[in-house]
Design a protein around this motif. Structure first.
Motif, short mmCIF file in Angstrom:
data_model
loop_
_atom_site.label_atom_id
_atom_site.label_comp_id
_atom_site.label_asym_id
_atom_site.label_seq_id
_atom_site.Cartn_x
_atom_site.Cartn_y
_atom_site.Cartn_z
N ASP A 276 0.82 -1.21 0.00
CA ASP A 276 0.00 0.00 0.00
C ASP A 276 0.86 1.26 0.00
N GLN A 277 1.95 1.25 0.75
CA GLN A 277 2.85 2.40 0.77
C GLN A 277 3.50 2.60 -0.60
N LEU A 278 3.85 1.52 -1.24
CA LEU A 278 4.42 1.60 -2.58
C LEU A 278 3.43 2.26 -3.55
N LEU A 279 2.18 1.84 -3.49
CA LEU A 279 1.15 2.44 -4.34
C LEU A 279 0.94 3.91 -4.00
N LEU A 280 0.89 4.24 -2.72
CA LEU A 280 0.70 5.63 -2.32
C LEU A 280 1.84 6.52 -2.78
N ARG A 281 3.08 6.03 -2.65
CA ARG A 281 4.24 6.84 -3.08
C ARG A 281 4.23 7.06 -4.58
N ALA A 282 3.90 6.04 -5.33
CA ALA A 282 3.97 6.15 -6.79
C ALA A 282 2.74 6.83 -7.39
N PHE A 283 1.56 6.54 -6.84
CA PHE A 283 0.33 6.97 -7.48
C PHE A 283 -0.51 7.94 -6.65
N GLY A 284 -0.18 8.07 -5.36
CA GLY A 284 -0.96 8.95 -4.50
C GLY A 284 -2.25 8.32 -4.00
N THR A 285 -2.47 7.07 -4.33
CA THR A 285 -3.68 6.34 -3.92
C THR A 285 -3.40 4.84 -4.02
N SER A 286 -4.17 4.07 -3.29
CA SER A 286 -4.06 2.61 -3.45
C SER A 286 -5.16 2.08 -4.36
N ASP A 287 -6.04 2.97 -4.84
CA ASP A 287 -7.12 2.59 -5.75
C ASP A 287 -6.75 3.01 -7.17
N LEU A 288 -6.03 2.15 -7.87
CA LEU A 288 -5.57 2.49 -9.21
C LEU A 288 -6.71 2.62 -10.21
N SER A 289 -7.82 1.99 -9.95
CA SER A 289 -8.95 2.06 -10.88
C SER A 289 -9.56 3.47 -10.93
N ALA A 290 -9.29 4.29 -9.93
CA ALA A 290 -9.85 5.63 -9.88
C ALA A 290 -8.95 6.67 -10.54
N LEU A 291 -7.77 6.26 -10.99
CA LEU A 291 -6.81 7.21 -11.55
C LEU A 291 -7.08 7.51 -13.02
N PRO A 292 -6.96 8.78 -13.38
CA PRO A 292 -6.97 9.10 -14.82
C PRO A 292 -5.72 8.52 -15.48
N HIS A 293 -5.80 8.27 -16.76
CA HIS A 293 -4.72 7.62 -17.50
C HIS A 293 -3.38 8.33 -17.34
N ASP A 294 -3.37 9.65 -17.39
CA ASP A 294 -2.10 10.38 -17.29
C ASP A 294 -1.45 10.23 -15.91
N GLN A 295 -2.26 10.15 -14.85
CA GLN A 295 -1.72 9.92 -13.51
C GLN A 295 -1.17 8.51 -13.37
N LEU A 296 -1.84 7.55 -14.00
CA LEU A 296 -1.35 6.18 -13.98
C LEU A 296 0.00 6.10 -14.67
N LEU A 297 0.13 6.74 -15.83
CA LEU A 297 1.41 6.74 -16.54
C LEU A 297 2.50 7.43 -15.74
N ALA A 298 2.17 8.53 -15.08
CA ALA A 298 3.15 9.23 -14.25
C ALA A 298 3.61 8.35 -13.09
N GLY A 299 2.69 7.61 -12.49
CA GLY A 299 3.04 6.70 -11.40
C GLY A 299 3.93 5.57 -11.87
N VAL A 300 3.66 5.05 -13.05
CA VAL A 300 4.50 4.00 -13.62
C VAL A 300 5.92 4.53 -13.83
N GLU A 301 6.04 5.75 -14.30
CA GLU A 301 7.37 6.34 -14.49
C GLU A 301 8.09 6.50 -13.15
N LYS A 302 7.36 6.87 -12.09
CA LYS A 302 7.96 6.95 -10.76
C LYS A 302 8.46 5.58 -10.32
N LEU A 303 7.64 4.55 -10.57
CA LEU A 303 8.04 3.19 -10.20
C LEU A 303 9.29 2.75 -10.96
N ARG A 304 9.35 3.07 -12.25
CA ARG A 304 10.52 2.71 -13.05
C ARG A 304 11.77 3.38 -12.50
#
Length: 84
Positions: free
Chosen positions: A4-32
Motif C-alpha cells: 500500500d505504501q508503494l502504491l501511495l508513493r507512486a500513485f498517491g492512492t491505493s485505488d488504481l482504478s480511480a486514476l486518470p490515465h495520465d496519472q497512472l502513466l506518471a506513477g508507472v514512471e515513478k516506479l521505473r
C-alpha cells in the motif's frame, strides 16, 4: 516493502482504478525510476512485480543480474498468468 505504501508513493492512492490515465502513466514512471535506483534486492523484486502487473516491467535479462532472481520472476509471472 509495504504494498500500500508503494502504491501511495507512486500513485498517491491505493485505488488504481480511480486514476486518470495520465496519472497512472506518471506513477508507472515513478516506479521505473524507483526500480532503477533501488539497491535492496527484495524491494527491487517487489517493484518489478508491480510493474509486471501494470504491463510495464523491464525485460528479465535487463532487470536482474542473478539467475536466481530471474527464475523467481519467471515463477511469479507463471503464477500470475495461470490465473488468466
Amino acid at each position: 516493502m509495504d504494498f500500500d505504501q508503494l502504491l501511495l508513493r507512486a500513485f498517491g492512492t491505493s485505488d488504481l482504478s480511480a486514476l486518470p490515465h495520465d496519472q497512472l502513466l506518471a506513477g508507472v514512471e515513478k516506479l521505473r525510476a524507483q526500480f532503477d535506483a533501488e539497491e535492496d534486492g527484495e524491494d527491487r523484486f517487489a517493484i518489478w512485480c508491480l510493474l509486471y502487473m501494470l504491463g510495464a516491467a523491464p525485460d528479465l535479462e535487463d532487470a536482474f543480474d542473478e539467475e536466481d532472481d530471474r527464475e523467481a520472476a519467471r515463477d511469479f509471472v507463471a503464477s500470475i498468468d495461470e490465473d488468466d
